[in-house]
Design a protein around this motif. Structure first.
Motif, PDB file in Angstrom:
ATOM      1  N   TYR A 114      71.780  36.774  70.244  1.00  0.00           N
ATOM      2  CA  TYR A 114      70.345  37.070  70.337  1.00  0.00           C
ATOM      3  C   TYR A 114      70.057  38.028  71.490  1.00  0.00           C
ATOM      4  O   TYR A 114      69.325  39.016  71.333  1.00  0.00           O
ATOM      5  N   ASN A 115      70.624  37.759  72.667  1.00  0.00           N
ATOM      6  CA  ASN A 115      70.358  38.613  73.824  1.00  0.00           C
ATOM      7  C   ASN A 115      70.885  40.023  73.617  1.00  0.00           C
ATOM      8  O   ASN A 115      70.241  41.007  74.019  1.00  0.00           O
ATOM      9  N   THR A 142      70.925  33.124  61.218  1.00  0.00           N
ATOM     10  CA  THR A 142      71.746  32.382  60.257  1.00  0.00           C
ATOM     11  C   THR A 142      72.412  31.183  60.918  1.00  0.00           C
ATOM     12  O   THR A 142      72.686  30.167  60.268  1.00  0.00           O
ATOM     13  N   MET A 143      72.635  31.303  62.222  1.00  0.00           N
ATOM     14  CA  MET A 143      73.243  30.203  62.977  1.00  0.00           C
ATOM     15  C   MET A 143      72.205  29.158  63.389  1.00  0.00           C
ATOM     16  O   MET A 143      72.544  28.162  64.030  1.00  0.00           O
ATOM     17  N   GLY A 144      70.939  29.412  63.048  1.00  0.00           N
ATOM     18  CA  GLY A 144      69.885  28.456  63.370  1.00  0.00           C
ATOM     19  C   GLY A 144      69.156  28.723  64.665  1.00  0.00           C
ATOM     20  O   GLY A 144      68.420  27.862  65.160  1.00  0.00           O
ATOM     21  N   HIS A 145      69.316  29.931  65.228  1.00  0.00           N
ATOM     22  CA  HIS A 145      68.679  30.264  66.499  1.00  0.00           C
ATOM     23  C   HIS A 145      67.187  30.542  66.263  1.00  0.00           C
ATOM     24  O   HIS A 145      66.809  31.541  65.647  1.00  0.00           O
ATOM     25  N   HIS A 150      62.265  34.342  64.833  1.00  0.00           N
ATOM     26  CA  HIS A 150      60.958  34.969  65.034  1.00  0.00           C
ATOM     27  C   HIS A 150      61.056  36.486  65.025  1.00  0.00           C
ATOM     28  O   HIS A 150      60.309  37.178  64.332  1.00  0.00           O
ATOM     29  N   PHE A 151      62.004  37.024  65.796  1.00  0.00           N
ATOM     30  CA  PHE A 151      62.121  38.476  65.872  1.00  0.00           C
ATOM     31  C   PHE A 151      62.619  39.062  64.553  1.00  0.00           C
ATOM     32  O   PHE A 151      62.200  40.162  64.162  1.00  0.00           O
ATOM     33  N   SER A 176      61.153  29.248  62.665  1.00  0.00           N
ATOM     34  CA  SER A 176      61.197  29.425  64.114  1.00  0.00           C
ATOM     35  C   SER A 176      60.283  28.409  64.800  1.00  0.00           C
ATOM     36  O   SER A 176      60.653  27.804  65.809  1.00  0.00           O
ATOM     37  N   ALA A 177      59.096  28.236  64.237  1.00  0.00           N
ATOM     38  CA  ALA A 177      58.151  27.258  64.791  1.00  0.00           C
ATOM     39  C   ALA A 177      58.724  25.849  64.713  1.00  0.00           C
ATOM     40  O   ALA A 177      58.635  25.065  65.670  1.00  0.00           O
TER      41      ALA A 177
END
Length: 250
Positions: A114-115, A142-145, A150-151, A176-177
């Motif tokens: 993500y980063n 896909t990994m559930g992050h 959201h992005f 995401s929520a």
């Protein structure tokens, strides 16, 4: 990953102590960290970054993250990237931050993926490349992050590097929520408002607000105060920007 044999660390005991006796938890972690346990070094770095059980000390956090990162601990690599990205205990160095994010991402850590996606999306430390950002956000989501979801939803909503798909975007915001990300909660609340579920949106925003850092809360309050929906304007009157929260993890 580094976990030296014969060096005991009761992880359950540390987790139990952190809420009510963080100094005792820090003592256990110090002992294991000095003995070379990479997991303890990573955890101890986070304590110094948050000032939990120890004095707030970004430089000390950097030291322990460095030791653990060089012992191949993926989360420590990611947090070392965060330190270089944000200037925690060191000078800001986006290029070096990206190096550590990539090393951690190569180990499959979702936060690092993500980063690194954010670095490519914004062109910090690496060349700006929305195609690569889309690929990485997709991988992390896909990994559930939850935050990546959201992005990624924004890519689908606005048609960045992919055909616009509002249904997919809204599904990602909802997931995401549900995963507890405040950005996702706010975006999903916006969808709920647009579809006439204002009461649900108000409840969701009230939950999201204390999770967000001050700068995000300030912008959200401005938006709520200008809302054409009375319940959202009423919500703004009951919210306060202070005290702030920290986004240091991940």
């Amino acid at each position: 990953m580094s976990e030296p044999v014969g060096i005991p660390l009761d992880l359950e005991a540390v987790n139990h102590l952190l809420p009510h006796a963080p100094e005792e938890a820090a003592t256990l972690l110090h002992e294991a960290a000095r003995a070379g346990r990479g997991d303890a070094q990573t955890w101890l770095g986070q304590l110094y970054l948050n000032g939990l059980g120890v004095s707030l000390d970004p430089s000390e956090a950097l030291y322990w993250f460095q030791r653990a990162a060089h012992a191949d601990m993926p989360m420590a690599m990611n947090m070392l990237g965060r330190c270089h990205e944000n200037g925690w205990g060191c000078e800001i160095d986006h290029a070096l931050a990206a190096v550590w994010y990539r090393r951690s991402a190569d180990h499959g850590l979702d936060w690092a993926i993500y980063n690194l996606a954010q670095m490519h999306a914004q062109g910090r430390g690496v060349r700006q490349d929305r195609t690569e950002a889309f690929r990485l956000f997709t991988r992390a989501a896909t990994m559930g992050h939850a935050r990546a979801m959201h992005f990624l939803g924004q890519f689908y909503e606005y048609g960045w590097e992919v055909a616009p798909d509002r249904a997919q975007a809204f599904a990602l915001y909802r997931h995401s929520a549900e995963g507890g990300d405040y950005r996702g909660m706010c975006s999903w609340a916006s969808v709920l408002t647009q579809t006439g579920h204002v009461t649900e949106a108000v409840a969701l925003l009230a939950r999201a607000f204390p999770l967000a850092p001050p700068h995000y809360r300030e912008a959200l309050l401005v938006s709520l105060r200008a809302s054409p929906y009375p319940p959202l304007r009423a919500l703004a009157k009951n919210l306060s920007v202070s005290p702030g929260t920290s986004e240091t993890p991940g």
